[in-house]
Design a protein around this motif. Structure first.
Motif, PDB file in Angstrom:
ATOM      1  N   SER A 329     -28.637  53.367 -72.610  1.00 11.16           N
ATOM      2  CA  SER A 329     -28.049  52.223 -71.913  1.00 11.16           C
ATOM      3  C   SER A 329     -26.689  52.542 -71.320  1.00 11.16           C
ATOM      4  N   ARG A 330     -25.983  53.533 -71.822  1.00 13.79           N
ATOM      5  CA  ARG A 330     -24.629  53.829 -71.337  1.00 13.79           C
ATOM      6  C   ARG A 330     -24.648  55.157 -70.594  1.00 13.79           C
ATOM      7  N   SER A 331     -25.102  55.113 -69.375  1.00 10.33           N
ATOM      8  CA  SER A 331     -25.250  56.339 -68.592  1.00 10.33           C
ATOM      9  C   SER A 331     -23.896  56.936 -68.254  1.00 10.33           C
ATOM     10  N   THR A 332     -22.895  56.101 -67.964  1.00 11.73           N
ATOM     11  CA  THR A 332     -21.577  56.613 -67.597  1.00 11.73           C
ATOM     12  C   THR A 332     -20.934  57.356 -68.762  1.00 11.73           C
ATOM     13  N   THR A 333     -21.064  56.833 -69.970  1.00 11.93           N
ATOM     14  CA  THR A 333     -20.505  57.505 -71.140  1.00 11.93           C
ATOM     15  C   THR A 333     -21.186  58.848 -71.377  1.00 11.93           C
ATOM     16  N   GLN A 334     -22.495  58.892 -71.265  1.00 13.30           N
ATOM     17  CA  GLN A 334     -23.206  60.155 -71.432  1.00 13.30           C
ATOM     18  C   GLN A 334     -22.810  61.159 -70.360  1.00 13.30           C
ATOM     19  N   GLU A 335     -22.676  60.678 -69.132  1.00 11.78           N
ATOM     20  CA  GLU A 335     -22.305  61.572 -68.033  1.00 11.78           C
ATOM     21  C   GLU A 335     -20.951  62.213 -68.274  1.00 11.78           C
ATOM     22  N   ASN A 336     -19.981  61.418 -68.717  1.00 17.30           N
ATOM     23  CA  ASN A 336     -18.650  61.970 -68.992  1.00 17.30           C
ATOM     24  C   ASN A 336     -18.686  62.975 -70.134  1.00 17.30           C
ATOM     25  N   ALA A 337     -19.493  62.709 -71.169  1.00 19.75           N
ATOM     26  CA  ALA A 337     -19.580  63.633 -72.305  1.00 19.75           C
ATOM     27  C   ALA A 337     -20.193  64.964 -71.882  1.00 19.75           C
ATOM     28  N   TRP A 338     -21.270  64.918 -71.106  1.00 17.38           N
ATOM     29  CA  TRP A 338     -21.903  66.158 -70.658  1.00 17.38           C
ATOM     30  C   TRP A 338     -20.960  66.946 -69.759  1.00 17.38           C
ATOM     31  N   LEU A 469     -26.726  78.808 -69.804  1.00 15.14           N
ATOM     32  CA  LEU A 469     -27.959  78.044 -69.622  1.00 15.14           C
ATOM     33  C   LEU A 469     -27.792  76.603 -70.105  1.00 15.14           C
ATOM     34  N   CYS A 470     -27.048  76.413 -71.183  1.00 13.68           N
ATOM     35  CA  CYS A 470     -26.764  75.050 -71.644  1.00 13.68           C
ATOM     36  C   CYS A 470     -25.917  74.291 -70.630  1.00 13.68           C
ATOM     37  N   ILE A 471     -24.964  74.968 -69.996  1.00 12.20           N
ATOM     38  CA  ILE A 471     -24.155  74.330 -68.962  1.00 12.20           C
ATOM     39  C   ILE A 471     -25.025  73.931 -67.771  1.00 12.20           C
ATOM     40  N   LEU A 472     -25.980  74.791 -67.410  1.00  9.29           N
ATOM     41  CA  LEU A 472     -26.913  74.443 -66.337  1.00  9.29           C
ATOM     42  C   LEU A 472     -27.718  73.199 -66.695  1.00  9.29           C
ATOM     43  N   ALA A 473     -28.185  73.114 -67.934  1.00  7.04           N
ATOM     44  CA  ALA A 473     -28.910  71.923 -68.364  1.00  7.04           C
ATOM     45  C   ALA A 473     -28.019  70.684 -68.310  1.00  7.04           C
ATOM     46  N   ALA A 474     -26.756  70.833 -68.709  1.00  3.32           N
ATOM     47  CA  ALA A 474     -25.827  69.705 -68.644  1.00  3.32           C
ATOM     48  C   ALA A 474     -25.593  69.262 -67.208  1.00  3.32           C
ATOM     49  N   ALA A 475     -25.515  70.223 -66.282  1.00  9.27           N
ATOM     50  CA  ALA A 475     -25.324  69.865 -64.873  1.00  9.27           C
ATOM     51  C   ALA A 475     -26.530  69.108 -64.336  1.00  9.27           C
ATOM     52  N   VAL A 476     -27.723  69.530 -64.720  1.00 11.87           N
ATOM     53  CA  VAL A 476     -28.926  68.829 -64.279  1.00 11.87           C
ATOM     54  C   VAL A 476     -28.974  67.418 -64.857  1.00 11.87           C
ATOM     55  N   ILE A 477     -28.658  67.295 -66.148  1.00 13.78           N
ATOM     56  CA  ILE A 477     -28.649  65.968 -66.773  1.00 13.78           C
ATOM     57  C   ILE A 477     -27.596  65.084 -66.133  1.00 13.78           C
ATOM     58  N   THR A 478     -26.412  65.630 -65.880  1.00 14.69           N
ATOM     59  CA  THR A 478     -25.345  64.852 -65.256  1.00 14.69           C
ATOM     60  C   THR A 478     -25.745  64.393 -63.865  1.00 14.69           C
ATOM     61  N   GLY A 479     -26.374  65.285 -63.088  1.00 13.36           N
ATOM     62  CA  GLY A 479     -26.845  64.885 -61.766  1.00 13.36           C
ATOM     63  C   GLY A 479     -27.892  63.801 -61.841  1.00 13.36           C
ATOM     64  N   HIS A 480     -28.777  63.869 -62.834  1.00 13.16           N
ATOM     65  CA  HIS A 480     -29.780  62.825 -63.007  1.00 13.16           C
ATOM     66  C   HIS A 480     -29.129  61.495 -63.358  1.00 13.16           C
ATOM     67  N   LEU A 481     -28.156  61.538 -64.263  1.00 13.66           N
ATOM     68  CA  LEU A 481     -27.475  60.295 -64.633  1.00 13.66           C
ATOM     69  C   LEU A 481     -26.690  59.725 -63.460  1.00 13.66           C
ATOM     70  N   THR A 482     -26.038  60.601 -62.691  1.00  9.69           N
ATOM     71  CA  THR A 482     -25.278  60.125 -61.534  1.00  9.69           C
ATOM     72  C   THR A 482     -26.201  59.494 -60.503  1.00  9.69           C
ATOM     73  N   GLY A 483     -27.335  60.150 -60.234  1.00  6.16           N
ATOM     74  CA  GLY A 483     -28.280  59.573 -59.285  1.00  6.16           C
ATOM     75  C   GLY A 483     -28.825  58.240 -59.752  1.00  6.16           C
ATOM     76  N   ARG A 484     -29.103  58.131 -61.047  1.00  5.87           N
ATOM     77  CA  ARG A 484     -29.603  56.861 -61.558  1.00  5.87           C
ATOM     78  C   ARG A 484     -28.544  55.772 -61.464  1.00  5.87           C
ATOM     79  N   ARG A 485     -27.286  56.133 -61.744  1.00  5.27           N
ATOM     80  CA  ARG A 485     -26.219  55.132 -61.642  1.00  5.27           C
ATOM     81  C   ARG A 485     -26.003  54.705 -60.201  1.00  5.27           C
TER      82      ARG A 485
END
Length: 580
Positions: A329-338, A469-485
C-alpha cells in the motif's frame, strides 16, 4: 415505544446475532478473518525456516578454515564430529519452532522461542572458537611464512543459518514486533566488533610488514627498492581493505530500512561468493586462499567483513524483506527504501573500484622497479575497467534520486554496472601477471596458492558482482513502483478534470416518488377551541411534486416580494376568558 425496522438499531442486539449465526457466513466471518490474515505470516516463517536449514546443511560441507572441513584433506575427525553435533541441534531447533505454530499449540510460543535459542548457542560458540583460533594463530605466526587458518565460507553460511533459526517467529507486524529489539542491538555490536577487528588487523599486518622491511634492510646492503616496495604495498593494500570494511560495516550501526536492506544484499552476495569461489576450479586463481577469508591485507577483505555481514544479514532479513514485500500500500516508502539501499551499494562499489585502481597502479610501479613479470597493456586495461566502473557507480549514486532522469536509463546503467563488475573478475584473472614457474612447487598446499605475481582480484570482487545484481533488481523494482505511482496520479488527475470546477461530488440522497407528498407539505394540526379555528391554523402551502423536484427541500415562506417585509413576531395563543 417500539423500534421500527427502518430505524437504525442502537445498543447491542443479541437476538439478531444469535439468529444469524446458524446461517453460516455471518457468524463464521469473525473467526475466519484472523485465520486468513495469519496465513501470509505463517508462510513467511516457513520460508525463513527452510532457508535456515539450507544454510546449515550447505555450511556443513564447505571448509571452515584452511585445515578443517569435509573437503579439506587431513581434517580433525573429532572437530568434524562436533560440527555435525551442533548442526543437528540447530536443525532440531527449527523443528521445535515449527511445531508450536499450529493453532493447537500457540500457547507454547514463548517456551519454544527460548528452546530454539538455547539449541543454537553451541553453534554460535563454535563459530566464535574458530574466530578466536585464527586470531591466536595470526599473532603467533605474524611475520613468518606460516599461514593462519582463517575463517572459511562454511562458518559464514553456518552462522547465518544458526541466527535465522534462533530468532523468534514473526507473529504480527514485522516492523512493530518488540521481541527483536535485542537482536537489533546485537547487530550493532557485531558492526562495532567488525570495525574494531578491521582496524586491529590493518595495524598488526602493517607493523609486521614494516618490521620485516626494516629488518631486511639492516641485515643486507641497506634500505633499497625492495624494502620501499614492501612498505608501500602493505600501506596501499591495507588502507583499501580497511576502508571497504568500514564503509560496509557502518550500515550495521544505522537503524534505517535502507541500511539494513543494503546489509542483507551484501551478506547474501558474500555467501554466494564464498560458495562460487570454493566450488569452481578457477576459484584458486580468483582468490589465492580459495575463498577462505584471511585477515592479511593482500587478501583484500578478511573474515571481519564477511562473517559480520553474513550474521547481520541473517538478523535483518526476516523483518526487512517481509515488511517490504508484504506491504503493497505504501509505494512511495518502498521506492525511497530501495533507492537509498541502491545508493549505499553503489558507494561501496565505487570505493572498492577506486581503491583497486590505486592498487593496480602501485603493482605496476613495483613490477617495473623490481623487474617482476608485468604487462603495461594488461595493467592499464585492468585499471581502466576499475576506473570506468567507479565513475559509472558514482554517477548513478548522484542521479538515482533525480526524478528527471528516466527510470529506463537508470535501469540500463545499473545493468551496465553489473556487467562491468563481472567483467572485472574475468579480465582480472585472464590478464593478471603470473610467474612462469611456480615458486617452491614442492611446498604448494593442496587447498590454497596460485602462480599470480600480484593478487588483487579476490572473493570480495565476486561479492560485489552479486551486490551489483541486487542493485539492478532494486532499480527495476523502483522503476515499477514509480510507474505505478505515476499511473495512479494520472488517473486521479483525470477524475478531477471530469468534475466541473464549482461542482461538488453528488452525495447519496433519499428520493421521494413523484406521486407522494413530502413531509413538509402535510397540513398542520388544527387547534379547535369552541368550534372556531385561529388564523395560524391554516393549512400550509403545498410543495409541487413535479418532475423538477428531485430531493426533499425545507419549506420556507414566500419572501419573493421584498426582503424588507416585516416579519411578525410569534405570539402565544390564549383562549378568551369568557369561555370558562
Amino acid at each position: 415505544m417500539s423500534q421500527s425496522s427502518d430505524d437504525a438499531p442502537t445498543g447491542p442486539i443479541r437476538g439478531q446475532a444469535q439468529q444469524s449465526a446458524p446461517d453460516g457466513a455471518p457468524g463464521q466471518a469473525p473467526a475466519a478473518a484472523p485465520r486468513a490474515a495469519g496465513e501470509p505470516t505463517r508462510r513467511r516463517n516457513i520460508v525463513s525456516d527452510l532457508t535456515a536449514a539450507a544454510l546449515l546443511v550447505i555450511g556443513l560441507v564447505l571448509p571452515w578454515n584452511l585445515y578443517s572441513g569435509l573437503a579439506i584433506p587431513g581434517s580433525n575427525k573429532a572437530l568434524l564430529a562436533v560440527l555435525f553435533a551442533v548442526t543437528l541441534l540447530s536443525l532440531i531447533s527449527i523443528g521445535v519452532a515449527g511445531s508450536w505454530r499450529l493453532p493447537s499449540a500457540r500457547l507454547a510460543a514463548a517456551a519454544a522461542n527460548r528452546i530454539r535459542l538455547w539449541l543454537n548457542v553451541p553453534y554460535l560458540l563454535l563459530v566464535l572458537a574458530f574466530v578466536g583460533f585464527d586470531a591466536l594463530e595470526t599473532v603467533r605466526f605474524g611475520g613468518t611464512v606460516t599461514v593462519p587458518g582463517g575463517v572459511g565460507p562454511g562458518a559464514w553460511l553456518g552462522i547465518a543459518g544458526s541466527l535465522l533459526s534462533s530468532q523468534p517467529a514473526i507473529t504480527g507486524a514485522a516492523a512493530g514486533d518488540e521481541r527483536f529489539g535485542g537482536w537489533l542491538r546485537s547487530a550493532r555490536i557485531i558492526g562495532y566488533a567488525s570495525m574494531l577487528l578491521a582496524v586491529l588487523s590493518f595495524g598488526f599486518n602493517l607493523y609486521w610488514r614494516v618490521k620485516y622491511a626494516l629488518t631486511e634492510a639492516g641485515g643486507s646492503s641497506g634500505f633499497g627498492k625492495q624494502n620501499i616496495a614492501v612498505i608501500a604495498t602493505a600501506v596501499v593494500y591495507g588502507v583499501v581493505a580497511l576502508v571497504a570494511v568500514l564503509v560496509a560495516s557502518r550500515w550495521l550501526l544505522r537503524g534505517t530500512t535502507a541500511s539494513r536492506l543494503a546489509t542483507v544484499a551484501l551478506g547474501a552476495s558474500a555467501l554466494a561468493a564464498g560458495i562460487i569461489v570454493w566450488s569452481l576450479p578457477v576459484g584458486r586463481d580468483i582468490d589465492a586462499f580459495h575463498g577462505i577469508a584471511q585477515n592479511t591485507s593482500t587478501a583484500g577483505v578478511g573474515f571481519e567483513g564477511y562473517l559480520a555481514w553474513a550474521a547481520a544479514a541473517a538478523i535483518f532479513a526476516p523483518r526487512i524483506l517481509f515488511a517490504l514485500f508484504g506491504d503493497r500500500s505504501r509505494s512511495t516508502t518502498q521506492e525511497n527504501a530501495w533507492r537509498a539501499a541502491a545508493r549505499n551499494g553503489l558507494l561501496l562499489i565505487a570505493v572498492w573500484c577506486l581503491g583497486s585502481t590505486v592498487m593496480r597502479v602501485t603493482d605496476l610501479v613495483v613490477g617495473v622497479t623490481l623487474n617482476y613479470p608485468y604487462s603495461r597493456y594488461d595493467s592499464m586495461v585492468l585499471a581502466a575497467f576499475d576506473l570506468g566502473t567507479a565513475v559509472l557507480a558514482i554517477w548513478l549514486r548522484v542521479n538515482l534520486v533525480n526524478d528527471t532522469v528516466s527510470a529506463r536509463l537508470i535501469s540500463s546503467l545499473c545493468g551496465l554496472v553489473a556487467t562491468l563488475s563481472i567483467s572485472r573478475v574475468v579480465v582480472g584473472v585472464a590478464l593478471a601477471p603470473r610467474f612462469e614457474e611456480m615458486p617452491n612447487p614442492a611446498a604448494q598446499n593442496p587447498v590454497y596458492g596460485n602462480n599470480l605475481a600480484q593478487q588483487i582480484t579476490s572473493t570480495f570482487d565476486v561479492a560485489l558482482c552479486g551486490l551489483a545484481l541486487c542493485i539492478l533488481a532494486a532499480a527495476v523494482i523502483t522503476g515499477h513502483l514509480t510507474g505505478r505511482r505515476l499511473r495512479w496520479q494520472k488517473r486521479r488527475a483525470a477524475r478531477k478534470r471530469a468534475v466541473p470546477a464549482g461542482a461538488q461530488p453528488a452525495a447519496a440522497t433519499t428520493r421521494i416518488p413523484a406521486g407522494a407528498q413530502p413531509p413538509s407539505a402535510a397540513p398542520t394540526t388544527r387547534v379547535r377551541v369552541g368550534g372556531a379555528s385561529t388564523p395560524s391554523a391554516a393549512a400550509t402551502t403545498r410543495i409541487p411534486t413535479g418532475p423538477a423536484t428531485q430531493s426533499p427541500r425545507i419549506f420556507r415562506g414566500d419572501d419573493s416580494g421584498t426582503r424588507q417585509m416585516p416579519v411578525p413576531k410569534p405570539k402565544i395563543f390564549r383562549p378568551p376568558q369568557d369561555l370558562q
